[in-house]
Design an enzyme around this catalytic site. Structure first.
Site, PDB file in Angstrom:
ATOM      1  CG  ASP A  97      -1.830   1.224   1.189  1.00 16.23           C
ATOM      2  OD1 ASP A  97      -2.806   1.169   0.426  1.00 16.23           O
ATOM      3  OD2 ASP A  97      -1.540   2.223   1.877  1.00 16.23           O
ATOM      4  CE1 TYR A 129       0.148   7.863   3.138  1.00 17.97           C
ATOM      5  CE2 TYR A 129       0.697   5.663   2.360  1.00 17.97           C
ATOM      6  CZ  TYR A 129      -0.215   6.545   2.918  1.00 17.97           C
ATOM      7  OH  TYR A 129      -1.462   6.098   3.253  1.00 17.97           O
ATOM      8  CE  LYS A 134      -3.888   4.699   0.431  1.00 22.13           C
ATOM      9  NZ  LYS A 134      -2.483   4.517   0.876  1.00 22.13           N
ATOM     10  CG  HIS A 147      -4.795   9.727   0.374  1.00 25.28           C
ATOM     11  ND1 HIS A 147      -3.432   9.707   0.252  1.00 25.28           N
ATOM     12  CD2 HIS A 147      -5.053   9.184   1.588  1.00 25.28           C
ATOM     13  CE1 HIS A 147      -2.897   9.175   1.330  1.00 25.28           C
ATOM     14  NE2 HIS A 147      -3.865   8.854   2.161  1.00 25.28           N
TER      15      HIS A 147
END
Ligand code: A2P
Length: 320
Positions: free
Chosen positions: A43, A48, A77, A110
């Protein structure tokens, strides 16, 4: 490997590895370790800020024959500042470039929150975009195009309430294939999960261990006496009990770790099979204790509030 089924019968591995808060210099080894341990579901997310390092790790794994691309299930995302139609395809292409992939298995919106394109993080109201200006259904139609163009095999959303899922379905007739939401024993989301199941929406649990706040606190889930006692009885760790409970709910889970021992420990939770009465006992510890509240988008006089992000009375929070 246990798997769950999308509406079109494609499979998603129940156990995945999360990468939120995995530091760029740690995530490379974490991904290679995870693949060696048996994880086939990874994931990721643009925000990130570690997709390049994950891409390097995937290349290493492919070149060294650890795994083939088609054996992996990779999610990413769309970030909040790329909700406008013109930004959606460039956003997935950037992620694909960073991950060094031709396609994703799953691409998620997201958050049900939009920022202006110039701002990855918001500091003032002017940085936000309203859902009147960029409606969620427009972003969703843009994501459906990505699936048609083969850039992703499946599309879904994250942090969506029942009301917002139903709104997408009503306005576009395109049912999200996945809703990735916070789920752990202290925040079980039974109602939302049952709506998703009825509508053939696979649920993925983020923070399945209760997130960093709870794993690192003295009153964390793994300190819960019911769970601790169960871990002793099953001869496993509290984290494995929590993850085994998650998998027994018929949802996919993505525990994050960059620590080699804990990456293996979490994966091996697939071998812990809780008895129905133990699952029931954990069902009872729910505290409706949401950790990820989306407060990063809640600014004075802004468009977003706890109540309108989650379609839930904030007073539930205040009672805590
Ligand atoms: P670390 O990366 O050092 O292992 P969640 O996925 O619920 O958000 O939890 C992630 C947090 O829990 C991270 O801080 C992670 O730290 C920690 N963690 C991951 N696996 C375990 C485990 N088996 N036992 C205790 N803490 C864990």
């Amino acid at each position: 490997m246990i798997e769950l089924r999308f509406a079109n019968n494609d499979l998603i591995p129940t156990m995945g590895i999360g990468t939120w808060l995995s530091k760029p210099n740690e995530v490379y080894n974490a991904i290679i370790t995870a693949i060696k341990a048996g994880y086939r579901h990874i994931d990721c997310a643009y925000i990130y800020k570690n997709e390049k390092e994950i891409g390097d790790a995937l290349q290493f794994a492919f070149k060294n024959g650890l795994v083939k691309r088609e054996e992996l299930f990779i999610t990413s995302k769309l970030w909040n500042n790329s909700h406008e139609m013109a930004q959606i395809e460039p956003a997935i292409k950037q992620t694909l470039k960073d991950l060094q992939l031709d396609y994703l298995d799953l691409y998620l919106m997201h958050w049900p929150i939009a920022f202006k394109w110039e701002f990855e993080q918001v500091k003032s109201v002017e940085n936000l975009a309203s859902l009147k200006d960029i409606p969620l259904e427009e972003t969703w139609l843009g994501m459906a195009e990505l699936k048609k163009n083969g850039l992703t095999k499946h599309i879904g959303v994250s942090n969506f309430s029942q009301k917002k899922l139903q709104h997408l379905i009503d306005t576009t007739q395109i049912v999200p294939e996945n809703n990735q939401i916070e789920i752990h024993p202290y925040f079980q989301q039974k109602k939302l999960r049952s709506y998703c199941t009825q509508n053939n929406i696979v649920v993925t649990a983020y923070s399945p261990l209760g997130s960093r706040h709870l794993t690192k606190s003295e009153n964390g889930i793994s300190e819960n006496l019911i769970i601790k006692n169960m871990a002793e009885r099953y001869n496993c760790t509290p984290a494995q009990v929590i993850l085994a409970w998650g998998m027994a709910q018929g949802i996919s889970i993505i525990p994050k770790s960059t620590n080699t021992d804990r990456i293996y420990e979490n994966y091996n939770a697939v071998n812990v099979h809780l008895r129905p009465e133990d699952i029931d006992a954990i069902n009872m510890v729910d505290e409706n204790n949401r950790q990820s509240k989306g407060l990063f988008a809640v600014l004075p006089d802004g468009y977003y509030s706890y109540a309108n992000i989650w379609d839930e009375d904030p007073f539930v929070l205040l009672k805590k």
